[in-house]
Motif scaffolding. Sequence first.
Motif, PDB file in Angstrom:
ATOM      1  N   ILE A 258      -7.391 -36.604   9.107  1.00  0.00           N
ATOM      2  CA  ILE A 258      -7.533 -35.780   7.908  1.00  0.00           C
ATOM      3  C   ILE A 258      -7.332 -36.672   6.685  1.00  0.00           C
ATOM      4  O   ILE A 258      -6.306 -37.340   6.561  1.00  0.00           O
ATOM      5  N   VAL A 259      -8.298 -36.679   5.781  1.00  0.00           N
ATOM      6  CA  VAL A 259      -8.187 -37.511   4.576  1.00  0.00           C
ATOM      7  C   VAL A 259      -8.053 -36.672   3.316  1.00  0.00           C
ATOM      8  O   VAL A 259      -7.737 -37.206   2.248  1.00  0.00           O
ATOM      9  N   ASP A 260      -8.283 -35.355   3.421  1.00  0.00           N
ATOM     10  CA  ASP A 260      -8.101 -34.490   2.254  1.00  0.00           C
ATOM     11  C   ASP A 260      -7.879 -33.066   2.735  1.00  0.00           C
ATOM     12  O   ASP A 260      -8.487 -32.635   3.720  1.00  0.00           O
ATOM     13  N   PHE A 261      -6.996 -32.351   2.040  1.00  0.00           N
ATOM     14  CA  PHE A 261      -6.700 -30.972   2.410  1.00  0.00           C
ATOM     15  C   PHE A 261      -6.274 -30.216   1.159  1.00  0.00           C
ATOM     16  O   PHE A 261      -5.449 -30.695   0.375  1.00  0.00           O
ATOM     17  N   LYS A 262      -6.856 -29.031   0.976  1.00  0.00           N
ATOM     18  CA  LYS A 262      -6.488 -28.159  -0.138  1.00  0.00           C
ATOM     19  C   LYS A 262      -6.348 -26.745   0.398  1.00  0.00           C
ATOM     20  O   LYS A 262      -7.197 -26.273   1.163  1.00  0.00           O
ATOM     21  N   ASP A 263      -5.276 -26.051   0.000  1.00  0.00           N
ATOM     22  CA  ASP A 263      -5.123 -24.662   0.410  1.00  0.00           C
ATOM     23  C   ASP A 263      -5.570 -23.755  -0.731  1.00  0.00           C
ATOM     24  O   ASP A 263      -6.331 -24.161  -1.595  1.00  0.00           O
ATOM     25  N   GLY A 264      -5.118 -22.525  -0.742  1.00  0.00           N
ATOM     26  CA  GLY A 264      -5.555 -21.584  -1.764  1.00  0.00           C
ATOM     27  C   GLY A 264      -6.558 -20.589  -1.199  1.00  0.00           C
ATOM     28  O   GLY A 264      -6.747 -20.467   0.010  1.00  0.00           O
ATOM     29  N   GLU A 265      -7.223 -19.842  -2.097  1.00  0.00           N
ATOM     30  CA  GLU A 265      -8.163 -18.818  -1.660  1.00  0.00           C
ATOM     31  C   GLU A 265      -9.392 -19.411  -0.981  1.00  0.00           C
ATOM     32  O   GLU A 265     -10.018 -18.769  -0.142  1.00  0.00           O
ATOM     33  N   LYS A 266      -9.767 -20.627  -1.378  1.00  0.00           N
ATOM     34  CA  LYS A 266     -10.913 -21.294  -0.767  1.00  0.00           C
ATOM     35  C   LYS A 266     -10.472 -22.650  -0.221  1.00  0.00           C
ATOM     36  O   LYS A 266     -10.782 -23.704  -0.781  1.00  0.00           O
ATOM     37  N   PRO A 267      -9.720 -22.625   0.863  1.00  0.00           N
ATOM     38  CA  PRO A 267      -9.175 -23.885   1.391  1.00  0.00           C
ATOM     39  C   PRO A 267     -10.284 -24.786   1.915  1.00  0.00           C
ATOM     40  O   PRO A 267     -11.364 -24.341   2.303  1.00  0.00           O
ATOM     41  N   GLU A 268      -9.978 -26.079   1.916  1.00  0.00           N
ATOM     42  CA  GLU A 268     -10.931 -27.049   2.447  1.00  0.00           C
ATOM     43  C   GLU A 268     -10.177 -28.212   3.075  1.00  0.00           C
ATOM     44  O   GLU A 268      -9.027 -28.502   2.720  1.00  0.00           O
ATOM     45  N   ALA A 269     -10.833 -28.855   4.013  1.00  0.00           N
ATOM     46  CA  ALA A 269     -10.236 -30.002   4.706  1.00  0.00           C
ATOM     47  C   ALA A 269     -11.344 -30.973   5.061  1.00  0.00           C
ATOM     48  O   ALA A 269     -12.440 -30.573   5.477  1.00  0.00           O
ATOM     49  N   THR A 270     -11.051 -32.262   4.901  1.00  0.00           N
ATOM     50  CA  THR A 270     -12.030 -33.305   5.192  1.00  0.00           C
ATOM     51  C   THR A 270     -11.474 -34.257   6.231  1.00  0.00           C
ATOM     52  O   THR A 270     -10.337 -34.726   6.108  1.00  0.00           O
ATOM     53  N   PHE A 271     -12.289 -34.535   7.248  1.00  0.00           N
ATOM     54  CA  PHE A 271     -11.939 -35.483   8.303  1.00  0.00           C
ATOM     55  C   PHE A 271     -12.799 -36.737   8.169  1.00  0.00           C
ATOM     56  O   PHE A 271     -14.016 -36.635   7.931  1.00  0.00           O
ATOM     57  N   ASP A 272     -12.172 -37.873   8.327  1.00  0.00           N
ATOM     58  CA  ASP A 272     -12.922 -39.125   8.384  1.00  0.00           C
ATOM     59  C   ASP A 272     -13.315 -39.364   9.838  1.00  0.00           C
ATOM     60  O   ASP A 272     -12.473 -39.663  10.683  1.00  0.00           O
ATOM     61  N   LEU A 273     -14.611 -39.236  10.126  1.00  0.00           N
ATOM     62  CA  LEU A 273     -15.118 -39.412  11.483  1.00  0.00           C
ATOM     63  C   LEU A 273     -15.642 -40.826  11.732  1.00  0.00           C
ATOM     64  O   LEU A 273     -16.179 -41.100  12.813  1.00  0.00           O
ATOM     65  N   THR A 274     -15.483 -41.716  10.766  1.00  0.00           N
ATOM     66  CA  THR A 274     -16.067 -43.053  10.898  1.00  0.00           C
ATOM     67  C   THR A 274     -15.658 -43.758  12.185  1.00  0.00           C
ATOM     68  O   THR A 274     -16.515 -44.307  12.898  1.00  0.00           O
ATOM     69  N   PRO A 275     -14.368 -43.763  12.569  1.00  0.00           N
ATOM     70  CA  PRO A 275     -14.007 -44.447  13.822  1.00  0.00           C
ATOM     71  C   PRO A 275     -14.656 -43.822  15.057  1.00  0.00           C
ATOM     72  O   PRO A 275     -14.881 -44.501  16.059  1.00  0.00           O
ATOM     73  N   THR A 276     -14.972 -42.528  14.980  1.00  0.00           N
ATOM     74  CA  THR A 276     -15.616 -41.836  16.101  1.00  0.00           C
ATOM     75  C   THR A 276     -17.015 -42.387  16.373  1.00  0.00           C
ATOM     76  O   THR A 276     -17.495 -42.345  17.506  1.00  0.00           O
ATOM     77  N   PHE A 277     -17.641 -42.913  15.318  1.00  0.00           N
ATOM     78  CA  PHE A 277     -19.022 -43.388  15.425  1.00  0.00           C
ATOM     79  C   PHE A 277     -19.135 -44.889  15.149  1.00  0.00           C
ATOM     80  O   PHE A 277     -20.164 -45.356  14.664  1.00  0.00           O
ATOM     81  N   GLU A 278     -18.087 -45.622  15.478  1.00  0.00           N
ATOM     82  CA  GLU A 278     -18.107 -47.060  15.258  1.00  0.00           C
ATOM     83  C   GLU A 278     -19.309 -47.685  15.984  1.00  0.00           C
ATOM     84  O   GLU A 278     -19.519 -47.467  17.174  1.00  0.00           O
ATOM     85  N   GLY A 279     -20.109 -48.449  15.231  1.00  0.00           N
ATOM     86  CA  GLY A 279     -21.308 -49.061  15.792  1.00  0.00           C
ATOM     87  C   GLY A 279     -22.516 -48.150  15.773  1.00  0.00           C
ATOM     88  O   GLY A 279     -23.650 -48.618  15.956  1.00  0.00           O
ATOM     89  N   GLN A 280     -22.309 -46.834  15.584  1.00  0.00           N
ATOM     90  CA  GLN A 280     -23.415 -45.872  15.542  1.00  0.00           C
ATOM     91  C   GLN A 280     -23.775 -45.479  14.111  1.00  0.00           C
ATOM     92  O   GLN A 280     -24.950 -45.259  13.796  1.00  0.00           O
ATOM     93  N   LEU A 281     -22.776 -45.376  13.260  1.00  0.00           N
ATOM     94  CA  LEU A 281     -22.942 -45.071  11.848  1.00  0.00           C
ATOM     95  C   LEU A 281     -22.078 -46.020  11.030  1.00  0.00           C
ATOM     96  O   LEU A 281     -21.070 -46.541  11.533  1.00  0.00           O
ATOM     97  N   LYS A 282     -22.458 -46.196   9.776  1.00  0.00           N
ATOM     98  CA  LYS A 282     -21.611 -47.013   8.901  1.00  0.00           C
ATOM     99  C   LYS A 282     -20.390 -46.218   8.456  1.00  0.00           C
ATOM    100  O   LYS A 282     -19.275 -46.747   8.368  1.00  0.00           O
ATOM    101  N   SER A 283     -20.589 -44.917   8.188  1.00  0.00           N
ATOM    102  CA  SER A 283     -19.461 -44.046   7.840  1.00  0.00           C
ATOM    103  C   SER A 283     -19.875 -42.596   8.044  1.00  0.00           C
ATOM    104  O   SER A 283     -21.066 -42.263   8.044  1.00  0.00           O
ATOM    105  N   ALA A 284     -18.870 -41.727   8.214  1.00  0.00           N
ATOM    106  CA  ALA A 284     -19.124 -40.294   8.367  1.00  0.00           C
ATOM    107  C   ALA A 284     -17.867 -39.518   8.021  1.00  0.00           C
ATOM    108  O   ALA A 284     -16.762 -39.880   8.449  1.00  0.00           O
ATOM    109  N   THR A 285     -18.021 -38.465   7.245  1.00  0.00           N
ATOM    110  CA  THR A 285     -16.932 -37.515   6.993  1.00  0.00           C
ATOM    111  C   THR A 285     -17.455 -36.112   7.244  1.00  0.00           C
ATOM    112  O   THR A 285     -18.656 -35.835   7.106  1.00  0.00           O
ATOM    113  N   ARG A 286     -16.556 -35.219   7.605  1.00  0.00           N
ATOM    114  CA  ARG A 286     -16.905 -33.808   7.794  1.00  0.00           C
ATOM    115  C   ARG A 286     -15.915 -32.967   7.005  1.00  0.00           C
ATOM    116  O   ARG A 286     -14.690 -33.072   7.188  1.00  0.00           O
ATOM    117  N   LYS A 287     -16.449 -32.125   6.134  1.00  0.00           N
ATOM    118  CA  LYS A 287     -15.631 -31.263   5.285  1.00  0.00           C
ATOM    119  C   LYS A 287     -15.855 -29.803   5.668  1.00  0.00           C
ATOM    120  O   LYS A 287     -16.990 -29.345   5.778  1.00  0.00           O
TER     121      LYS A 287
END
Length: 635
Positions: A499-528
């Motif tokens: 998890i690289v970012d997280f906000k709560d409140g009425e419209k919460p959001e969270a971002t995961f850094d998936l880059t290590p999951t795709f090492e060699g397959q992608l240069k970088s990836a995040t999912r929010k």
Amino acid sequence: MKKINQLILLTSLLTLTFISEWAYAQLPRNQDSHTYQLENPISVQYLKKNLRKSQPRLVLNQAIEKKLREKLQTDPLTQHIFQAIKYNTESVLAMNLITVDIPDNPRSQKNQLGISRNFLYRVNKLGMVYFVEKDPEILQRLNEEVLAACNFPTWNPKHFLDVGEMSLAIALALDWTAGELPKSTITLAKQSLIEKGIMPSWPENGETPRWVNGTNNWNQVCNAGMIAASIAIAEENPELAAKTMNRSIEGLNHALAAYAPDGAYPEGATYWGYGTMFSVVTAAMLESAFGTDFGISEYPGFKESANFGLLTLAPSKLLYNYADSPDVPELYTDFTLSWFASKTGDKNYLNHERFMQTPEEIGKLSRLAGAGLVWTAQFEEKGSGFIPNAWKGEGANPLVIFTGQGENKEGYYFGGKGGRGSISHGNMDAGSFIFELNGVRWVIDPGNQSYGLLSRAGFDLWSRCQECDRWKLLTKNNFGHSTISVDNKRHVVDGLATIVDFKDGEKPEATFDLTPTFEGQLKSATRKFTKDSPRSIIIEDQIETNDATKLITWQLMTQADIKLVDGGAVLTQEGKTLRLENLTHPEISLSVISLDPAPLELDRQIENLKRIELRIPAWIFEGNKGEIKVRLIGE
């Protein structure tokens, strides 16, 4: 929601009976809790000076007994639980005595785990009813059960979980009867605790068993059994008791560290219930016997894990079933939470809804229900704590959970996760999520499947290399989860998504850094993940390809019926609908892949299972950078 095949569900519920050697696997220590250590003054001198001399002293003592008997007269919840225990005890009395049947096949020896658990169930019911009512018929049956178990030729130390649960059961039987079993039975039981329980934990080759310092549920279960056994035989063999207890308390640090920093248990909801149940009974035994739990309850993240236990149960009453977990909750979670209620005074952790029913409606209780009765009786309300609507748990297998506001009439539930496949009971599911609305689980995790069936087929479920057999299964690889896949390849097994970012409140959001999951397959990836309304969730992927990337596949797993429409799809289930909106690439049509039947004969077969795919060629992304944004919204 469509029901999965009942036979498959039954085998899933039995999976804990076939826990594999892989459960020894070590998880990385969480650095945030590395500096915290349990107090460990245990020595022969300490035992002689500080161990409570009178029984009971395991979970119960004189002060706790006084509170229990008071609550049995005044507190309806405590009364209801005790009546349910008596109801369960009647079923125990109707059973034949416990027996052991270990086939010659070494793989089948793990079946004794079910026997040990059955015995712990019997002892907890018989022992608590006898403790409260002093019924000689109950004492006689308890005596017969103890004699039968102590006369087993072995408690199966090759699969030490069996020994851990059996040792705890025998120790509680001795303690809760407080010297009222026949002297010959007491002598045999203590001798058995030494010869069949403790001594096998000290191999002749001098090597420390892996569970002693492991970081998963084996540590918690086996060390609990050894601590209980050591207290039970402390007067007969203080040297053995002291060195065993000292080792176990030291070893517990490794498992407890996995709860930090927020209480997210790396092995998921079911194993949280299992491992934590044995850690709280350990804390209770130490506190009742010594007046201190040596710091277990204050371990970073441990008390916070009660919220994890609550929040991983969705409004549908199904679990967020990642990490080899079935979606149906196990029985023991209720009483595990009762311990947290007793420590915090937070009534959220008491399951009034279940335990205020009649004994017949409550049905079968967990195998530590006797201890759970004691913890419920110790509860003194200090107020109702705040259970967050948006929660994150970091650590070795991070996740986020968003729920509805207030009464949550929409039944809103979202769970998304990071992590990596190589963790204990882990899957290639980084970036995956589940989603419920209106009582329907629209996006599913395929969950667990029977360890026993796979073992008997000779399938290597437990090796975790990149090309190992485990990842051939749909329940274990990324093709069976609602995440993304690149060039139809497996996720990188050791790539940790955080998890690289997280906000709560009425419209919460969270971002995961998936880059290590795709090492060699992608240069970088995040999912929010963003809960943009009380009826919707947005999944937003930011991707940077490399020169070798050719195809990115966005995936969603569902049992709903699907109608493809312009710009997305409409899902229907149980008379309700959910729209999937392809916000960034409406010109690319979705595909639906039927997974009923699943690809392999050994795969778990899930009724009406489908994978919705959005297949995006890498060349679409200008400058190698692109976005995939999808919204799910209920009617």
